[in-house]
Design a protein around this motif. Structure first.
Motif, PDB file in Angstrom:
ATOM      1  N   THR A  87     -16.609   5.858 -12.579  1.00 24.69           N
ATOM      2  CA  THR A  87     -15.763   5.400 -11.540  1.00 24.69           C
ATOM      3  C   THR A  87     -15.962   3.830 -11.429  1.00 24.69           C
ATOM      4  N   ILE A  88     -15.108   3.247 -10.386  1.00 20.72           N
ATOM      5  CA  ILE A  88     -14.866   1.852 -10.493  1.00 20.72           C
ATOM      6  C   ILE A  88     -14.717   1.469  -9.049  1.00 20.72           C
ATOM      7  N   TRP A  89     -15.163   0.583  -8.494  1.00 20.22           N
ATOM      8  CA  TRP A  89     -14.599  -0.015  -7.083  1.00 20.22           C
ATOM      9  C   TRP A  89     -13.564  -1.232  -7.185  1.00 20.22           C
ATOM     10  N   VAL A  90     -12.461  -1.040  -6.455  1.00 24.19           N
ATOM     11  CA  VAL A  90     -11.623  -2.038  -6.329  1.00 24.19           C
ATOM     12  C   VAL A  90     -11.369  -2.524  -5.052  1.00 24.19           C
ATOM     13  N   GLN A  91     -10.651  -3.519  -5.029  1.00 24.66           N
ATOM     14  CA  GLN A  91     -10.467  -4.198  -3.675  1.00 24.66           C
ATOM     15  C   GLN A  91      -8.772  -4.253  -3.820  1.00 24.66           C
ATOM     16  N   ASP A  92      -8.032  -3.519  -3.036  1.00 27.39           N
ATOM     17  CA  ASP A  92      -6.725  -3.299  -2.952  1.00 27.39           C
ATOM     18  C   ASP A  92      -6.049  -4.240  -2.054  1.00 27.39           C
ATOM     19  N   THR A  93      -4.966  -4.903  -2.251  1.00 25.90           N
ATOM     20  CA  THR A  93      -4.286  -5.708  -1.463  1.00 25.90           C
ATOM     21  C   THR A  93      -2.602  -5.284  -1.748  1.00 25.90           C
ATOM     22  N   ALA A  94      -1.909  -4.931  -0.799  1.00 25.32           N
ATOM     23  CA  ALA A  94      -0.292  -4.398  -0.938  1.00 25.32           C
ATOM     24  C   ALA A  94       0.245  -4.542   0.116  1.00 25.32           C
ATOM     25  N   CYS A  95       1.699  -4.282  -0.227  1.00 19.80           N
ATOM     26  CA  CYS A  95       2.481  -4.415   0.825  1.00 19.80           C
ATOM     27  C   CYS A  95       3.873  -3.433   0.559  1.00 19.80           C
ATOM     28  N   ALA A  96       4.297  -3.054   1.661  1.00 16.45           N
ATOM     29  CA  ALA A  96       5.300  -1.839   1.749  1.00 16.45           C
ATOM     30  C   ALA A  96       6.678  -2.581   1.657  1.00 16.45           C
ATOM     31  N   VAL A  97       7.490  -2.217   0.792  1.00 16.45           N
ATOM     32  CA  VAL A  97       8.907  -2.827   0.574  1.00 16.45           C
ATOM     33  C   VAL A  97       9.802  -1.671   0.970  1.00 16.45           C
ATOM     34  N   LYS A  98      10.557  -2.204   2.069  1.00 16.90           N
ATOM     35  CA  LYS A  98      11.392  -1.192   2.900  1.00 16.90           C
ATOM     36  C   LYS A  98      12.844  -1.631   2.570  1.00 16.90           C
ATOM     37  N   ASP A  99      13.939  -0.640   2.670  1.00 18.37           N
ATOM     38  CA  ASP A  99      15.280  -0.866   2.809  1.00 18.37           C
ATOM     39  C   ASP A  99      15.807  -1.299   3.884  1.00 18.37           C
ATOM     40  N   SER A 100      17.081  -1.512   4.171  1.00 18.20           N
ATOM     41  CA  SER A 100      17.748  -2.252   5.329  1.00 18.20           C
ATOM     42  C   SER A 100      17.567  -0.977   6.608  1.00 18.20           C
ATOM     43  N   LYS A 101      17.110  -0.026   6.512  1.00 23.88           N
ATOM     44  CA  LYS A 101      17.118   0.812   7.366  1.00 23.88           C
ATOM     45  C   LYS A 101      15.419   0.918   7.906  1.00 23.88           C
ATOM     46  N   GLY A 102      14.869   0.277   7.236  1.00 20.53           N
ATOM     47  CA  GLY A 102      13.165   0.234   7.482  1.00 20.53           C
ATOM     48  C   GLY A 102      12.509   1.251   7.006  1.00 20.53           C
TER      49      GLY A 102
END
Length: 336
Positions: A87-102
């Motif tokens: 196993t490995i411990w990670v630090q995750d940073t992410a964002c959601a990419v949305k379309d024009s309708k959200g």
């Protein structure tokens, strides 16, 4: 592949793009290597859903809930499993990419390996808990006996009061020596640890240590004299740690043997417990390390490390030896 694609693949930070249902759309080689694969193609072929590599699936659901509410996740610590089972411990940073309708199209993110930090944090927490436990026991005895003596002084005989005072002194000394071990262990520059060498009878100092040990330990001296040139107080600190180590981890038979060999005196604290695995011999002389055996109770793991540092500071040494069925820690000091 275009220049941007090449850059994405070459960058040393683990990058990924996944869909809400967990499909790994894209990533880079740094991501694949971090998670135990030779390349991204191999990872995509084996990971049907990224949710399957979470050690705790609830963390994936929590991550998705945060994304649904905020559209971004910062510094999300999570444990992932590799194909070999490690196993490995990670630090995750992410964002959601949305379309024009959200509606969420995919997630873009980056992972940082924080396994070392997590292990260090765990080790620190365990160390603090163990030190607190070892200090709490003698301090609780001192406080309890002191309160009892204060509240009921007149009801005790002189002999009772002397016995209580002796118990208080013994427990306070145990706490004091643990603090001394911590002070020595945390000195990066061992030369700053003070020693005051002089010629003295090591037998008498050893007997002082054994006065507060509730266990029968035979002391054997080979030769007429057992005098060394060292610091008596620091020598007692070493012997105390060796005796404590033998009583914690060793066999039922514990003994101390002293012998002058050349210009050195060897003090051997021996027990009839099993030998230490060869791969553990040097490990146990490191601070906060203990043997790997499951029978070892919790302890701070400082005694042998501190003992060796102090011995070498006094132009001696502390080593391990197993012979004739006995496990021995050998303190060598200049004879006086």
């Amino acid at each position: 592949m275009d220049d941007i694609g090449d850059f994405f693949r070459r960058i040393p930070v683990a990058l990924y793009r996944t869909t809400p249902d967990g499909k790994l759309v894209s990533g880079n080689d740094a991501l694949a290597r971090m998670l135990g694969y030779d390349n991204l193609e191999e990872m995509q072929a084996n990971v049907i859903s990224v949710g399957t590599i979470y050690v705790d699936p609830d963390n994936r659901f929590h991550w998705l809930e945060m994304m649904a509410v905020k559209g971004i996740v910062h510094d999300f610590d999570v444990e992932l499993v590799r194909p070999d089972g490690s196993t490995i411990w990670v630090q995750d940073t992410a964002c959601a990419v949305k379309d024009s309708k959200g509606r969420i199209l995919h997630f873009d993110g980056a992972l940082i390996d924080i396994t070392g930090k997590v292990e260090a944090r765990r080790a620190k927490d365990e160390f603090v808990a163990t030190v607190s436990h070892e200090l709490r026991n003698p301090i609780a005895v001192v406080v309890g006996l002191g309160e009892e003596l204060f509240a009921n002084y007149d009801t005790f005989t002189d002999e009772d009061r002397r016995e209580i005072a002796a118990l208080i002194a013994r427990q306070a000394e145990d706490a004091s020596w643990l603090i001394e071990d911590l002070l020595v262990a945390y000195r990066d520059d061992v030369s700053r640890v003070t020693v005051f060498p002089q010629v003295f009878d090591i037998v008498k100092e050893t007997e002082r240590v054994l006065e507060v040990v509730d266990y029968p330990i035979a002391v054997e001296v080979r030769g007429e004299e057992a005098r060394v040139y060292a610091d008596p107080r620091r020598t007692r600190q070493i012997v105390r740690n060796l005796v404590s180590n033998a009583l914690r981890y060793g066999g039922a038979e514990v003994s101390i043997r002293m012998e002058v060999i050349g210009d050195r005196l060897e003090l051997r604290v021996c027990d009839n417990g099993p030998p230490i695995d060869s791969e553990d011999v040097e490990k146990i002389f490191r601070p906060f390390e203990r043997g790997s055996g499951p029978e070892h109770p919790k302890s701070v793991g400082l005694g042998l490390s501190v003992g060796r540092r102090l011995a070498r500071l006094m132009n001696g040494d502390l080593t391990y030896r197993h012979s004739n069925g006995m496990t021995c820690f050998v303190l060598s000091l200049p004879s006086g």
